[in-house]
Motif scaffolding. Sequence first.
Motif, PDB file in Angstrom:
ATOM      1  N   MET A   1      37.564 -26.301  71.881  1.00 38.99           N
ATOM      2  CA  MET A   1      38.072 -27.496  72.555  1.00 38.99           C
ATOM      3  C   MET A   1      39.391 -27.985  71.948  1.00 38.99           C
ATOM      4  N   VAL A   2      39.515 -27.950  70.610  1.00 36.31           N
ATOM      5  CA  VAL A   2      40.721 -28.511  69.986  1.00 36.31           C
ATOM      6  C   VAL A   2      41.730 -27.424  69.618  1.00 36.31           C
ATOM      7  N   ILE A   3      41.377 -26.171  69.855  1.00 40.38           N
ATOM      8  CA  ILE A   3      42.235 -24.977  69.684  1.00 40.38           C
ATOM      9  C   ILE A   3      42.579 -24.670  68.218  1.00 40.38           C
ATOM     10  N   ASP A   4      43.193 -25.645  67.541  1.00 40.50           N
ATOM     11  CA  ASP A   4      43.677 -25.412  66.179  1.00 40.50           C
ATOM     12  C   ASP A   4      42.511 -25.419  65.175  1.00 40.50           C
ATOM     13  N   HIS A   5      42.535 -24.464  64.223  1.00 38.99           N
ATOM     14  CA  HIS A   5      41.418 -24.378  63.274  1.00 38.99           C
ATOM     15  C   HIS A   5      41.326 -25.629  62.384  1.00 38.99           C
ATOM     16  N   ASP A   6      42.479 -26.152  61.940  1.00 37.85           N
ATOM     17  CA  ASP A   6      42.441 -27.333  61.066  1.00 37.85           C
ATOM     18  C   ASP A   6      41.826 -28.539  61.784  1.00 37.85           C
ATOM     19  N   ASP A   7      42.180 -28.683  63.056  1.00 40.99           N
ATOM     20  CA  ASP A   7      41.584 -29.776  63.848  1.00 40.99           C
ATOM     21  C   ASP A   7      40.083 -29.550  64.020  1.00 40.99           C
ATOM     22  N   ALA A   8      39.725 -28.294  64.288  1.00 42.32           N
ATOM     23  CA  ALA A   8      38.298 -27.962  64.454  1.00 42.32           C
ATOM     24  C   ALA A   8      37.538 -28.247  63.159  1.00 42.32           C
ATOM     25  N   ASP A   9      38.182 -27.970  62.035  1.00 47.93           N
ATOM     26  CA  ASP A   9      37.570 -28.224  60.725  1.00 47.93           C
ATOM     27  C   ASP A   9      37.349 -29.737  60.535  1.00 47.93           C
ATOM     28  N   ASP A  10      38.369 -30.534  60.868  1.00 47.33           N
ATOM     29  CA  ASP A  10      38.233 -32.003  60.764  1.00 47.33           C
ATOM     30  C   ASP A  10      37.058 -32.500  61.606  1.00 47.33           C
ATOM     31  N   VAL A  11      37.023 -32.034  62.852  1.00 51.27           N
ATOM     32  CA  VAL A  11      35.962 -32.488  63.762  1.00 51.27           C
ATOM     33  C   VAL A  11      34.594 -32.055  63.233  1.00 51.27           C
ATOM     34  N   THR A  12      34.496 -30.821  62.771  1.00 48.67           N
ATOM     35  CA  THR A  12      33.215 -30.310  62.258  1.00 48.67           C
ATOM     36  C   THR A  12      32.723 -31.167  61.087  1.00 48.67           C
ATOM     37  N   GLN A  13      33.629 -31.454  60.166  1.00 51.62           N
ATOM     38  CA  GLN A  13      33.238 -32.269  58.998  1.00 51.62           C
ATOM     39  C   GLN A  13      32.755 -33.650  59.429  1.00 51.62           C
ATOM     40  N   GLU A  14      33.503 -34.263  60.360  1.00 50.14           N
ATOM     41  CA  GLU A  14      33.118 -35.599  60.838  1.00 50.14           C
ATOM     42  C   GLU A  14      31.746 -35.557  61.505  1.00 50.14           C
ATOM     43  N   SER A  46      36.513 -37.748  71.456  1.00 53.59           N
ATOM     44  CA  SER A  46      37.159 -38.883  70.800  1.00 53.59           C
ATOM     45  C   SER A  46      38.370 -38.416  69.968  1.00 53.59           C
ATOM     46  N   PHE A  47      38.267 -37.248  69.351  1.00 57.04           N
ATOM     47  CA  PHE A  47      39.387 -36.688  68.592  1.00 57.04           C
ATOM     48  C   PHE A  47      40.582 -36.432  69.520  1.00 57.04           C
ATOM     49  N   LEU A  48      40.316 -35.844  70.676  1.00 55.66           N
ATOM     50  CA  LEU A  48      41.404 -35.545  71.617  1.00 55.66           C
ATOM     51  C   LEU A  48      42.042 -36.835  72.145  1.00 55.66           C
ATOM     52  N   ASN A  49      41.206 -37.837  72.409  1.00 51.71           N
ATOM     53  CA  ASN A  49      41.749 -39.118  72.883  1.00 51.71           C
ATOM     54  C   ASN A  49      42.623 -39.774  71.828  1.00 51.71           C
ATOM     55  N   LYS A  50      42.148 -39.705  70.570  1.00 49.85           N
ATOM     56  CA  LYS A  50      42.933 -40.301  69.475  1.00 49.85           C
ATOM     57  C   LYS A  50      44.276 -39.596  69.346  1.00 49.85           C
ATOM     58  N   LYS A  51      44.258 -38.309  69.500  1.00 55.85           N
ATOM     59  CA  LYS A  51      45.480 -37.503  69.391  1.00 55.85           C
ATOM     60  C   LYS A  51      46.502 -37.956  70.448  1.00 55.85           C
ATOM     61  N   LYS A  52      46.003 -38.198  71.656  1.00 51.01           N
ATOM     62  CA  LYS A  52      46.890 -38.633  72.741  1.00 51.01           C
ATOM     63  C   LYS A  52      47.443 -40.019  72.445  1.00 51.01           C
ATOM     64  N   ARG A  53      46.536 -40.906  71.956  1.00 55.94           N
ATOM     65  CA  ARG A  53      46.959 -42.292  71.699  1.00 55.94           C
ATOM     66  C   ARG A  53      47.928 -42.370  70.537  1.00 55.94           C
ATOM     67  N   ARG A  54      47.666 -41.563  69.477  1.00 56.98           N
ATOM     68  CA  ARG A  54      48.473 -41.636  68.253  1.00 56.98           C
ATOM     69  C   ARG A  54      49.930 -41.292  68.535  1.00 56.98           C
ATOM     70  N   PHE A  55      50.140 -40.304  69.375  1.00 57.25           N
ATOM     71  CA  PHE A  55      51.512 -39.876  69.646  1.00 57.25           C
ATOM     72  C   PHE A  55      52.017 -40.365  71.001  1.00 57.25           C
ATOM     73  N   PHE A  56      51.253 -41.244  71.632  1.00 57.31           N
ATOM     74  CA  PHE A  56      51.615 -41.779  72.956  1.00 57.31           C
ATOM     75  C   PHE A  56      51.986 -40.641  73.913  1.00 57.31           C
ATOM     76  N   LEU A  57      51.208 -39.562  73.839  1.00 55.59           N
ATOM     77  CA  LEU A  57      51.550 -38.388  74.642  1.00 55.59           C
ATOM     78  C   LEU A  57      50.847 -38.436  75.989  1.00 55.59           C
ATOM     79  N   PRO A  58      51.572 -38.067  77.050  1.00 54.65           N
ATOM     80  CA  PRO A  58      50.865 -37.917  78.324  1.00 54.65           C
ATOM     81  C   PRO A  58      49.966 -36.681  78.267  1.00 54.65           C
ATOM     82  N   LEU A  59      49.002 -36.615  79.171  1.00 54.75           N
ATOM     83  CA  LEU A  59      48.021 -35.526  79.177  1.00 54.75           C
ATOM     84  C   LEU A  59      48.690 -34.152  79.217  1.00 54.75           C
TER      85      LEU A  59
END
Lengths: 142, 138
Positions: A1-14, A46-59
Motif C-alpha cells: 500500500m505505501v510502496i516504500d520499504h521505510d514507510d512500510a517499516d514505520d507503519v508495521t512498527q506502529e 491514516s499514514f497515507l492521509n497524513k502524508k497528503k496533509r503534511r505536504f499539502f499534496l493533491p491525490l
Amino acid sequence: MVIDHDDADDVTQEVFIKIYKAIDRFREDAQLYTWIYRIATNECLSFLNKKKRRFFLPLEDVSKELSNKLDSAPNIGGDEIQRRLQKALLTLPDKQRLVFNMKYFDDMSYEQISEITKTSVGALKASFHHATKKIEDFLTQD
Amino acid sequence: MKKLEDIPKNNIFEVPEGYFDKLPGIIQSRVAAKETAPGIGIYGLVLKVALPMMAIGLAVFLIFRENDPHGTPEDLLASVSTEQLSDYLIDTDLSTDELLDNLDLSELDINALNEEVLYEEFDNDLLEEYVDGLELEL
C-alpha cells in the motif's frame, strides 16, 4: 500500500505498538487475525492521509510520487508488467486499492474483507469490479 | 496486455534480509522507551492543560467584553447626547410633574436647581408675553 520499504517499516512498527497497547481490549468475538488486519488497514490509510496533509499534496501528486518510487526504490522486484500493474493500482482511491489488494493479492473472501473494513459485501463486490475495470483500462493504454 | 489474469500474481515488494528477525527487538525497545518516558507531572499538566485553558478563557472573556453590544444602562445613557434625550422627552406624553416625580433628587440637587432657576435671566419679551397670557382675577 505505501510502496516504500521505510514507510512500510514505520507503519508495521506502529501497528505492532498499537496491538501491544490494545491487546487487553481485544474482544474474542472477532478473530485475532481480523482484529490485527483491521488495525493495520486503519494505520495504513491514516499514514497515507497524513502524508497528503503534511505536504499539502493533491491525490494525483501522491500517486505520482509513489509511482516514481516503483521505478527507483530498492527492494522492489518483479518484471515490467508487474510494476505496471502496481502503477495502475496507484490510480485508484486508497480504499479501493486496499480492497483490491485484499481480494486479489491476499485471496481474502468478501466476508472477511467485509468484517475488516466494516463495509457491506455488495459494496465490496462493486468496488472490486470498478477497480478491475479501471486497471484493465490503464493496462490497455500505452 | 488487457486482462488481469494474464499478469503473474506475485508480490513484487521484497523485505530486506533479516528484517523480521530484528522487528520484535525494535518494537520491544520502542514500547519500553515509551513506558519509561517520564510523565509530565503536575506542573507539566498545569503548563500543558491549565494554562492554555486559562488563556482561552481570558481571550473569550475579552472578546465578549469588547463586542458586548449592551453594556450597563448607565453606559448606554451616557452614550446618548443631551439633545437627543431632550428631543425624546419632548416627544413623550410625560408631563413635567410626572418627570419630576420619577426623579430621585437629593437635597443638593434641589438646591442647585433652585439656584439655577433664580439666576436665570429671563428675556423681557418672553416675560411680558407670559404675563399677558395670565388671566388675573381682580
